[in-house]
Write a protein that holds these residues in place. Structure first.
Motif, PDB file in Angstrom:
ATOM      1  N   ALA A 165       0.818  -1.215   0.124  1.00  0.00           N
ATOM      2  CA  ALA A 165       0.100  -0.101  -0.028  1.00  0.00           C
ATOM      3  C   ALA A 165       0.730   1.301   0.206  1.00  0.00           C
ATOM      4  CB  ALA A 165      -0.995   0.057   1.263  1.00  0.00           C
ATOM      5  N   ILE A 166       1.935   1.252   0.741  1.00  0.00           N
ATOM      6  CA  ILE A 166       2.893   2.207   0.761  1.00  0.00           C
ATOM      7  C   ILE A 166       3.713   2.647  -0.634  1.00  0.00           C
ATOM      8  CG2 ILE A 166       4.965   3.190   1.726  1.00  0.00           C
ATOM      9  CD1 ILE A 166       4.091   1.638   4.755  1.00  0.00           C
ATOM     10  N   LEU A 167       4.025   1.570  -0.924  1.00  0.00           N
ATOM     11  CA  LEU A 167       4.471   1.355  -2.437  1.00  0.00           C
ATOM     12  C   LEU A 167       3.604   1.933  -3.371  1.00  0.00           C
ATOM     13  CD1 LEU A 167       6.948   0.309  -4.495  1.00  0.00           C
ATOM     14  CD2 LEU A 167       5.674  -1.750  -4.597  1.00  0.00           C
ATOM     15  N   LEU A 168       2.396   1.781  -3.371  1.00  0.00           N
ATOM     16  CA  LEU A 168       1.322   2.240  -4.356  1.00  0.00           C
ATOM     17  C   LEU A 168       1.025   3.530  -3.986  1.00  0.00           C
ATOM     18  CD1 LEU A 168      -0.627  -0.975  -4.869  1.00  0.00           C
ATOM     19  CD2 LEU A 168       0.642  -0.175  -6.534  1.00  0.00           C
ATOM     20  N   ALA A 257      -3.167 -12.305  -9.063  1.00  0.00           N
ATOM     21  CA  ALA A 257      -4.269 -11.320  -8.572  1.00  0.00           C
ATOM     22  C   ALA A 257      -3.596  -9.955  -8.221  1.00  0.00           C
ATOM     23  CB  ALA A 257      -4.808 -11.602  -7.282  1.00  0.00           C
ATOM     24  N   LEU A 258      -2.230 -10.007  -7.577  1.00  0.00           N
ATOM     25  CA  LEU A 258      -1.687  -8.679  -7.421  1.00  0.00           C
ATOM     26  C   LEU A 258      -1.141  -8.232  -8.593  1.00  0.00           C
ATOM     27  CD1 LEU A 258      -0.843  -7.045  -5.115  1.00  0.00           C
ATOM     28  CD2 LEU A 258       1.245  -8.362  -4.750  1.00  0.00           C
ATOM     29  N   THR A 259      -0.701  -8.927  -9.666  1.00  0.00           N
ATOM     30  CA  THR A 259      -0.540  -8.252 -10.772  1.00  0.00           C
ATOM     31  C   THR A 259      -1.582  -7.533 -11.326  1.00  0.00           C
ATOM     32  OG1 THR A 259       1.378 -10.075 -11.294  1.00  0.00           O
ATOM     33  CG2 THR A 259       0.602  -8.890 -13.235  1.00  0.00           C
ATOM     34  N   ALA A 260      -2.785  -8.300 -11.319  1.00  0.00           N
ATOM     35  CA  ALA A 260      -4.051  -7.569 -12.038  1.00  0.00           C
ATOM     36  C   ALA A 260      -4.231  -6.282 -11.306  1.00  0.00           C
ATOM     37  CB  ALA A 260      -5.250  -8.575 -11.845  1.00  0.00           C
ATOM     38  N   LEU A 261      -4.243  -6.075  -9.888  1.00  0.00           N
ATOM     39  CA  LEU A 261      -4.481  -5.206  -8.997  1.00  0.00           C
ATOM     40  C   LEU A 261      -3.400  -3.815  -9.488  1.00  0.00           C
ATOM     41  CD1 LEU A 261      -5.488  -6.746  -5.673  1.00  0.00           C
ATOM     42  CD2 LEU A 261      -7.271  -5.620  -7.132  1.00  0.00           C
ATOM     43  N   THR A 262      -2.537  -4.150  -9.592  1.00  0.00           N
ATOM     44  CA  THR A 262      -1.672  -3.114  -9.997  1.00  0.00           C
ATOM     45  C   THR A 262      -1.139  -2.847 -11.451  1.00  0.00           C
ATOM     46  OG1 THR A 262       0.460  -4.681  -9.747  1.00  0.00           O
ATOM     47  CG2 THR A 262      -0.222  -3.767  -7.655  1.00  0.00           C
ATOM     48  N   GLY A 263      -1.969  -3.460 -12.087  1.00  0.00           N
ATOM     49  CA  GLY A 263      -1.979  -3.281 -13.806  1.00  0.00           C
ATOM     50  C   GLY A 263      -0.896  -3.469 -14.086  1.00  0.00           C
ATOM     51  N   GLY A 264      -0.156  -4.795 -13.707  1.00  0.00           N
ATOM     52  CA  GLY A 264       1.052  -5.155 -14.119  1.00  0.00           C
ATOM     53  C   GLY A 264       2.319  -4.754 -13.457  1.00  0.00           C
ATOM     54  N   LEU A 265       2.302  -3.676 -12.563  1.00  0.00           N
ATOM     55  CA  LEU A 265       3.484  -3.120 -12.077  1.00  0.00           C
ATOM     56  C   LEU A 265       4.360  -4.324 -11.274  1.00  0.00           C
ATOM     57  CD1 LEU A 265       5.142  -0.814 -11.240  1.00  0.00           C
ATOM     58  CD2 LEU A 265       3.739  -0.394  -9.172  1.00  0.00           C
ATOM     59  N   VAL A 266       3.532  -5.001 -10.379  1.00  0.00           N
ATOM     60  CA  VAL A 266       4.129  -6.050  -9.699  1.00  0.00           C
ATOM     61  C   VAL A 266       4.114  -7.223 -10.602  1.00  0.00           C
ATOM     62  CG1 VAL A 266       3.912  -7.479  -7.340  1.00  0.00           C
ATOM     63  CG2 VAL A 266       3.298  -5.204  -7.242  1.00  0.00           C
ATOM     64  N   LYS A 267       5.158  -7.861 -10.732  1.00  0.00           N
ATOM     65  CA  LYS A 267       5.509  -8.964 -11.652  1.00  0.00           C
ATOM     66  C   LYS A 267       4.838 -10.229 -10.764  1.00  0.00           C
ATOM     67  CE  LYS A 267       9.544 -11.258 -13.389  1.00  0.00           C
ATOM     68  NZ  LYS A 267       9.244 -11.323 -14.754  1.00  0.00           N
ATOM     69  N   SER A 268       4.017 -11.272 -11.557  1.00  0.00           N
ATOM     70  CA  SER A 268       3.577 -12.334 -11.130  1.00  0.00           C
ATOM     71  C   SER A 268       4.971 -13.334 -11.358  1.00  0.00           C
ATOM     72  CB  SER A 268       2.463 -12.701 -11.948  1.00  0.00           C
ATOM     73  OG  SER A 268       1.822 -14.099 -11.170  1.00  0.00           O
ATOM     74  N   SER A 269       5.489 -13.807 -10.526  1.00  0.00           N
ATOM     75  CA  SER A 269       6.711 -14.502 -10.541  1.00  0.00           C
ATOM     76  C   SER A 269       6.719 -15.867 -11.107  1.00  0.00           C
ATOM     77  CB  SER A 269       7.370 -14.653  -9.123  1.00  0.00           C
ATOM     78  OG  SER A 269       6.564 -15.606  -8.320  1.00  0.00           O
ATOM     79  N   VAL A 270       7.422 -15.945 -12.217  1.00  0.00           N
ATOM     80  CA  VAL A 270       7.428 -17.310 -12.650  1.00  0.00           C
ATOM     81  C   VAL A 270       8.377 -18.371 -11.995  1.00  0.00           C
ATOM     82  CG1 VAL A 270       7.858 -18.383 -15.175  1.00  0.00           C
ATOM     83  CG2 VAL A 270       7.098 -15.932 -15.018  1.00  0.00           C
ATOM     84  N   ASP A 301      -9.658  -5.141 -10.812  1.00  0.00           N
ATOM     85  CA  ASP A 301      -9.456  -4.143 -11.524  1.00  0.00           C
ATOM     86  C   ASP A 301      -8.300  -3.572 -11.132  1.00  0.00           C
ATOM     87  OD1 ASP A 301     -11.533  -4.822 -12.738  1.00  0.00           O
ATOM     88  OD2 ASP A 301     -12.700  -2.942 -12.644  1.00  0.00           O
ATOM     89  N   PRO A 302      -7.476  -2.720 -11.902  1.00  0.00           N
ATOM     90  CA  PRO A 302      -6.401  -1.987 -11.458  1.00  0.00           C
ATOM     91  C   PRO A 302      -6.754  -0.862 -10.303  1.00  0.00           C
ATOM     92  CG  PRO A 302      -5.893  -2.270 -13.552  1.00  0.00           C
ATOM     93  CD  PRO A 302      -7.405  -2.707 -13.709  1.00  0.00           C
ATOM     94  N   ILE A 303      -6.003  -0.798  -9.078  1.00  0.00           N
ATOM     95  CA  ILE A 303      -6.424  -0.168  -8.203  1.00  0.00           C
ATOM     96  C   ILE A 303      -6.440   1.458  -8.703  1.00  0.00           C
ATOM     97  CG2 ILE A 303      -5.593   0.807  -5.721  1.00  0.00           C
ATOM     98  CD1 ILE A 303      -4.271  -2.024  -5.496  1.00  0.00           C
TER      99      ILE A 303
END
Length: 373
Positions: A165-168, A257-270, A301-303
């Motif tokens: 939340a602080i990061l965003l 889900a975190l990738t979706a909420l951040t519009g792709g900013l936070v990478k979903s780790s492979v 949706d993106p926050i």
């Protein structure tokens, strides 16, 4: 009847193999309540989640004894006869995208006639919406399991959500915490996972993999220290690196889900699960994981009130681009339905590349799962 006594869990020795280990950041949660500590942690987190989506945490207020007791419960469960474990398996649930209880090994053919070697037992979070029968060995210790599950949430997940939340730059650092309340209906779960050792010939037929490259579907996954080396991550240079088992840490990865909420900013780790190195190849691998997800009603949706996402123009995601506004519950069901579908086996090349029919990877019309080779 007296509860079943549980013997101590002894971890196997770590590998002596010279492996190409990933360079990962360790967040010291001991800093969390110190002056300026959160800001320091956010800086580290920012780098980790935009590059590999993997990091360690330490000093997380869960003792090694508590962790080892959960490993011991997993060991006891997997030692039960198959017919006993199968009482907690429901194939119809898997078809519908419900993934609690037991899934036996061999549920899917990976390729070249080789079946998967993974048993899974998922215990949903104790939110009052997921009442399930548990085998006696777990039922006798359900209070400890619930306490551990809640500690994963309170001591690790809640703190990470505040850092995100602080990061965003969200106006309230509890905004994401409110979307991930433990006692509100959600699909979070604790998992005991068992990988049976395979012989080298079988491993070769499936590219030396227990599980090909993929992302997880929730917010974050907690993986408790596992001394059998097998986890590999895909770094930002496109190289697979081994994840080192570090004492007193949890390995964390960020998810879809975190990738979706951040519009792709936070990478979903492979990540993928490789057959262990030679000195551990004969050892069965027992995993202890916790999967955190937004509450079921949260729309992915993106926050909209993140100044950072607005500045970066990250206002769309893979769902909204298709005109979809999925709740967590809808996303979990469609993704787990796709993951657990009994598909035709993959075509596995000599180099270990997995190729599936497009239909087998379809999550929604226009949205395909990706297998990372």
């Amino acid at each position: 009847m007296a509860p079943i006594a549980i013997e101590r869990y002894d971890h196997v020795p770590v590998t002596k193999a010279d492996l190409d280990w990933a360079e990962l950041i360790t967040l010291d949660l001991g800093l969390y309540d110190q002056p300026g500590g959160k800001e320091q942690l956010v800086k580290q987190l920012d780098h980790a989640v935009q590059h590999v989506g993997f990091f360690y945490v330490k000093n997380f207020n869960i003792s090694q004894d508590e962790v080892d007791f959960q490993f011991a419960l997993g060991r006891e469960f997997y030692a039960l006869p198959l017919e006993e474990k199968l009482k907690y398996h429901n194939a119809n649930d898997l078809v519908k995208g419900e993934y609690n209880g037991y899934r036996p090994a061999g549920y899917r053919v990976l390729g070249n006639g080789i079946r998967d070697n993974v048993q899974v037992y998922n215990i949903p979070k104790f939110d009052g919406f997921h009442e399930r029968q548990q085998p006696p060995v777990l039922r006798d210790h359900i209070a400890e399991i619930e306490a551990f599950s809640r500690k994963c949430h309170e001591e690790v997940i809640v703190k990470l959500l505040r850092l995100f939340a602080i990061l965003l730059e969200l106006p309230d650092e509890d905004q994401l915490v409110r979307d991930h309340q433990y006692d509100v209906k959600g699909e979070d779960h604790l998992r005991y996972m068992h990988y049976a050792a395979r012989d080298p010939e079988e491993n070769k037929k499936v590219g030396d993999l227990y599980s090909p490259g993929h992302t997880d579907l929730g917010t974050v996954t907690l993986l408790f220290r596992q001394p059998v080396a097998a986890l590999q991550i895909l770094n930002s240079e496109g190289q697979w690196k081994w994840v080192r088992p570090q004492d007193g840490t949890i390995t964390i990865n960020t998810c879809d889900a975190l990738t979706a909420l951040t519009g792709g900013l936070v990478k979903s780790s492979v990540h993928r699960v490789h057959a262990p190195p030679q000195d551990q190849a004969h050892v069965d691998r027992l995993g202890l994981l916790y999967f955190a997800r937004p509450n079921n009603h949260v729309v992915l949706d993106p926050i909209a009130n993140s100044p950072l996402l607005q500045r970066l123009g990250r206002t769309q995601n893979a769902f909204t681009e298709l005109g979809q506004h999925l709740t967590t519950e809808e996303w979990v069901k469609v993704r787990q339905t796709q993951q657990q579908r009994r598909t035709r086996e993959a075509d596995i090349s000599k180099e270990g590349k997995y190729t599936y029919r497009p239909k087998d990877l379809e999550i929604l019309p226009g949205l395909q799962a990706v297998v990372y080779n």
